[in-house]
Design a protein around this motif. Sequence first.
Motif, PDB file in Angstrom:
ATOM      1  N   ALA A 137       0.859  -1.190   0.000  1.00  0.00           N
ATOM      2  CA  ALA A 137       0.000   0.000   0.000  1.00  0.00           C
ATOM      3  C   ALA A 137       0.895   1.241   0.000  1.00  0.00           C
ATOM      4  N   HIS A 138       1.435   1.606  -1.180  1.00  0.00           N
ATOM      5  CA  HIS A 138       2.331   2.761  -1.264  1.00  0.00           C
ATOM      6  C   HIS A 138       1.557   4.072  -1.229  1.00  0.00           C
ATOM      7  N   ASP A 139       0.377   4.084  -1.773  1.00  0.00           N
ATOM      8  CA  ASP A 139      -0.438   5.293  -1.733  1.00  0.00           C
ATOM      9  C   ASP A 139      -0.966   5.502  -0.319  1.00  0.00           C
ATOM     10  N   PRO A 140      -0.835   6.699   0.242  1.00  0.00           N
ATOM     11  CA  PRO A 140      -1.288   6.915   1.631  1.00  0.00           C
ATOM     12  C   PRO A 140      -2.781   6.622   1.823  1.00  0.00           C
ATOM     13  N   LEU A 141      -3.588   7.029   0.842  1.00  0.00           N
ATOM     14  CA  LEU A 141      -5.028   6.788   0.977  1.00  0.00           C
ATOM     15  C   LEU A 141      -5.331   5.299   0.969  1.00  0.00           C
ATOM     16  N   ARG A 142      -4.663   4.559   0.094  1.00  0.00           N
ATOM     17  CA  ARG A 142      -4.872   3.114   0.066  1.00  0.00           C
ATOM     18  C   ARG A 142      -4.358   2.465   1.351  1.00  0.00           C
ATOM     19  N   TYR A 143      -3.264   2.981   1.859  1.00  0.00           N
ATOM     20  CA  TYR A 143      -2.700   2.452   3.107  1.00  0.00           C
ATOM     21  C   TYR A 143      -3.708   2.587   4.244  1.00  0.00           C
ATOM     22  N   VAL A 144      -4.276   3.796   4.380  1.00  0.00           N
ATOM     23  CA  VAL A 144      -5.284   4.006   5.428  1.00  0.00           C
ATOM     24  C   VAL A 144      -6.524   3.156   5.154  1.00  0.00           C
ATOM     25  N   GLY A 145      -6.929   3.092   3.884  1.00  0.00           N
ATOM     26  CA  GLY A 145      -8.106   2.298   3.535  1.00  0.00           C
ATOM     27  C   GLY A 145      -7.914   0.821   3.827  1.00  0.00           C
ATOM     28  N   ASP A 146      -6.715   0.294   3.539  1.00  0.00           N
ATOM     29  CA  ASP A 146      -6.450  -1.119   3.832  1.00  0.00           C
ATOM     30  C   ASP A 146      -6.477  -1.386   5.332  1.00  0.00           C
ATOM     31  N   MET A 147      -5.924  -0.459   6.109  1.00  0.00           N
ATOM     32  CA  MET A 147      -5.968  -0.635   7.559  1.00  0.00           C
ATOM     33  C   MET A 147      -7.414  -0.626   8.064  1.00  0.00           C
ATOM     34  N   LEU A 148      -8.211   0.315   7.584  1.00  0.00           N
ATOM     35  CA  LEU A 148      -9.612   0.389   8.014  1.00  0.00           C
ATOM     36  C   LEU A 148     -10.385  -0.842   7.550  1.00  0.00           C
ATOM     37  N   ALA A 149     -10.099  -1.306   6.338  1.00  0.00           N
ATOM     38  CA  ALA A 149     -10.786  -2.500   5.836  1.00  0.00           C
ATOM     39  C   ALA A 149     -10.428  -3.721   6.687  1.00  0.00           C
ATOM     40  N   TRP A 150      -9.146  -3.829   7.082  1.00  0.00           N
ATOM     41  CA  TRP A 150      -8.749  -4.958   7.941  1.00  0.00           C
ATOM     42  C   TRP A 150      -9.454  -4.885   9.284  1.00  0.00           C
ATOM     43  N   VAL A 151      -9.510  -3.697   9.867  1.00  0.00           N
ATOM     44  CA  VAL A 151     -10.179  -3.545  11.167  1.00  0.00           C
ATOM     45  C   VAL A 151     -11.665  -3.874  11.040  1.00  0.00           C
ATOM     46  N   HIS A 152     -12.283  -3.428   9.958  1.00  0.00           N
ATOM     47  CA  HIS A 152     -13.708  -3.721   9.775  1.00  0.00           C
ATOM     48  C   HIS A 152     -13.935  -5.217   9.605  1.00  0.00           C
ATOM     49  N   SER A 153     -13.111  -5.862   8.778  1.00  0.00           N
ATOM     50  CA  SER A 153     -13.261  -7.310   8.578  1.00  0.00           C
ATOM     51  C   SER A 153     -13.053  -8.068   9.891  1.00  0.00           C
ATOM     52  N   THR A 154     -12.056  -7.654  10.653  1.00  0.00           N
ATOM     53  CA  THR A 154     -11.798  -8.312  11.937  1.00  0.00           C
ATOM     54  C   THR A 154     -12.949  -8.088  12.909  1.00  0.00           C
ATOM     55  N   THR A 155     -13.508  -6.894  12.901  1.00  0.00           N
ATOM     56  CA  THR A 155     -14.634  -6.596  13.791  1.00  0.00           C
ATOM     57  C   THR A 155     -15.839  -7.462  13.450  1.00  0.00           C
ATOM     58  N   VAL A 156     -16.112  -7.598  12.169  1.00  0.00           N
ATOM     59  CA  VAL A 156     -17.246  -8.439  11.756  1.00  0.00           C
ATOM     60  C   VAL A 156     -17.020  -9.885  12.177  1.00  0.00           C
ATOM     61  N   SER A 157     -15.801 -10.376  11.961  1.00  0.00           N
ATOM     62  CA  SER A 157     -15.491 -11.765  12.347  1.00  0.00           C
ATOM     63  C   SER A 157     -15.591 -11.941  13.859  1.00  0.00           C
ATOM     64  N   GLU A 158     -15.065 -10.977  14.597  1.00  0.00           N
ATOM     65  CA  GLU A 158     -15.106 -11.058  16.060  1.00  0.00           C
ATOM     66  C   GLU A 158     -16.547 -11.036  16.557  1.00  0.00           C
ATOM     67  N   ARG A 159     -17.350 -10.187  15.955  1.00  0.00           N
ATOM     68  CA  ARG A 159     -18.743 -10.077  16.392  1.00  0.00           C
ATOM     69  C   ARG A 159     -19.516 -11.355  16.069  1.00  0.00           C
ATOM     70  N   GLU A 160     -19.298 -11.902  14.892  1.00  0.00           N
ATOM     71  CA  GLU A 160     -19.971 -13.152  14.542  1.00  0.00           C
ATOM     72  C   GLU A 160     -19.522 -14.287  15.454  1.00  0.00           C
ATOM     73  N   ALA A 161     -18.241 -14.284  15.813  1.00  0.00           N
ATOM     74  CA  ALA A 161     -17.727 -15.358  16.664  1.00  0.00           C
ATOM     75  C   ALA A 161     -18.327 -15.302  18.057  1.00  0.00           C
ATOM     76  N   LEU A 162     -18.573 -14.093  18.548  1.00  0.00           N
ATOM     77  CA  LEU A 162     -19.073 -13.940  19.917  1.00  0.00           C
ATOM     78  C   LEU A 162     -20.583 -13.766  19.978  1.00  0.00           C
ATOM     79  N   GLU A 163     -21.256 -13.767  18.830  1.00  0.00           N
ATOM     80  CA  GLU A 163     -22.684 -13.486  18.828  1.00  0.00           C
ATOM     81  C   GLU A 163     -23.464 -14.554  19.573  1.00  0.00           C
ATOM     82  N   ASN A 164     -23.107 -15.829  19.363  1.00  0.00           N
ATOM     83  CA  ASN A 164     -23.812 -16.905  20.059  1.00  0.00           C
ATOM     84  C   ASN A 164     -23.622 -16.826  21.563  1.00  0.00           C
ATOM     85  N   LEU A 165     -22.535 -16.188  21.962  1.00  0.00           N
ATOM     86  CA  LEU A 165     -22.232 -16.108  23.393  1.00  0.00           C
ATOM     87  C   LEU A 165     -23.262 -15.278  24.136  1.00  0.00           C
TER      88      LEU A 165
END
Length: 694
Positions: free
Chosen positions: A302-330
Amino acid sequence: MSTSYFHDRGISASLDGLSPATPSVGPASRGANALSSRITNVLSASYADLEIRGALETLDARGVKNTAETRRQIRLDVQKEVVQCNGEIVKDFGEVAEQLRRIGSAIKSLNSYCADMRNHIAAANRDTGPVLEEASSLMTQRKQVETKQQILQAFNSHFLVSDEEATVLMSTAEPVNEEFFQVLTRVKKINHDCEVLLGTEDQRLGLEVLEQSSKQLNAAFQKLYRWIQREFKTLDLENPQISASVRRSLRVLAERPTLFQSCLDSFAEARESILSDSFHAALTGSSSEAEHITTKPIEFHAHDPLRYVGDMLAWVHSTTVSEREALENLFISDGDEIKRSIQEGLESEPWLKDEGAEIFDGRKALNRLVSRDLTGVARFLRQRTEQVIQSHDNATLAYKIANLISFYKSTFSRLLGSDSDVLEVFNTLEISAMRQFRANMRDYVAAVQSDLAVPPADLSPPDFLEEALQMLKVLAKSYDTSAAGTDNHSQGFQAVLSEALDPFMGGCVNLQKGLEQPGSAIFAINCLVAAKEALSLYDFAKERVEDMNDIIEEQVAQLVEYQHQYLLHESGLINLVDALSEITELEESLKSIPQLEAFKPDALVAASQQLDEFLPSALIDAAENLKRLRNRKMIQDITEEAAGSFCKDFEFVEAKMITADDLSYDDDKDDEEQEPGLRDLFPRTSGEIRVLLS
């Protein structure tokens, strides 16, 4: 008995007239009576009698023949047999009498024995009476002991836990399985049923059992708490199906709100560390656990700064969705049961209860837990994003990052709720990006203002405005594709306009001040139209476009007035219009028109010639004044509107001249003697003017 028997037989024989003792009356009468008696007996006999029938059958059985000898001997034979039978009977009765005497002796002996027995029994009763009473007392006591034993067994089976069960319940070496939960349920019931024992007069037993069961419950919940913590450390959330045992354990542990919250805190800390390490690995490719990273690190591609920030935000969003789905049954599937368990725990520990606060909301608890899991990730994200924002002086980049952050902020708000702590990080980053955007824009504006001199010769928008509008288009497109374009709509873009457009429009206004009409209005319109074209594609800038339209209309009105005055002056009609400005509708005032300097014959003829010379090229010459206006249609519209106003002025002058001619016409003079009227000297009509100027 034989005497009575023979006596009876004798009586029977005498009745039959066979008795030898019967006195004889006489031979003849005796014979007659005997015969008569026999005949009577025979005739009176009933052969249907059973006795007679039996006697006849007996005779027949003996084979007795009816002969005289037989008839003579039959009585003797019968009597002989009767005597023999009586003798046998007497003999039999003698034996019976002997037996009766023996029986009597036996009975007497038995009576003696019975009397002795009664004496012995009475003595035995006197001797065994106390023993029987003691035995009866012992039997009663035995029944009481058996009853108490049954009660004790029932008490032990209900209120006491065996050593094996206590080991299953409290020993950390034993697993947390179905048997553990069964014993725990039983101990909880024992603890609850102690209220019955406490309701009795002697409360000591109830207090002891209550204390023992409470200790066991506390030890069991501590064991369950430690077991859940161990399970959380090894729980695989990549395959996010939390086992039923963990869910059940959490539901049971919720009866101890303090342990339940502590367990969630420990889990959140563990997950925070894991996710932070995963985020660092996703950024750099290195992990503290020396895991192999299959994907290419974000910082490497991610050499472009905007893409770099976007990739970080996309990773955090994907992780949040996975974490929420994993703990939803709890929390969601067992949310009501956890709520009931916490309610029970708060009732047993009322000092932990917060009045007015909601006991438990599964969805909110899930959102809070996921937010806490992302605390470390959010901290990393904030550091890296702020580095990107502060290390670039490109205002467009800063604003794109701000919009990207705003988009993800609205996404996380829907995902985790508006009160999530993660949103505070997004708010901070958005504010930082907008602050950097404003700082960069002000630096750019300051640099541009130092280069401002004069407007271009063609009155087109200056270069700095063109560059600003190109930047504004990029900013508007970024805003339109972000969530901000739908959340705050036009209000959210006002800050951008105030930083990215207003300073440059202010510079154009400063350049306009040094221009004369029509150049001033043309320059203003060119700049406003260029800005309007840049914003008209977006609904959120509708309000600003409307404001620009109002200003453009004001400038257009100035150009229309300028063209109007140009037509009046170039056509010479201005002198006539000015001269008529003081004329009223009074007859005396109208009659004085020919006396006005502008309406004297020479001046009026000169004005007519000037008008005739002007009309053929009037529109072309007027449009030439606006040639630097970039909108061709606007030039035509302004010129036509000015021509329309000119025609109205001409109609006004024409009407005044016609009225003046009518008032000055003398009916007593011939036409040849009349002086030329105003219309004769100024023959153009308003219809001709409209045709020539259309």
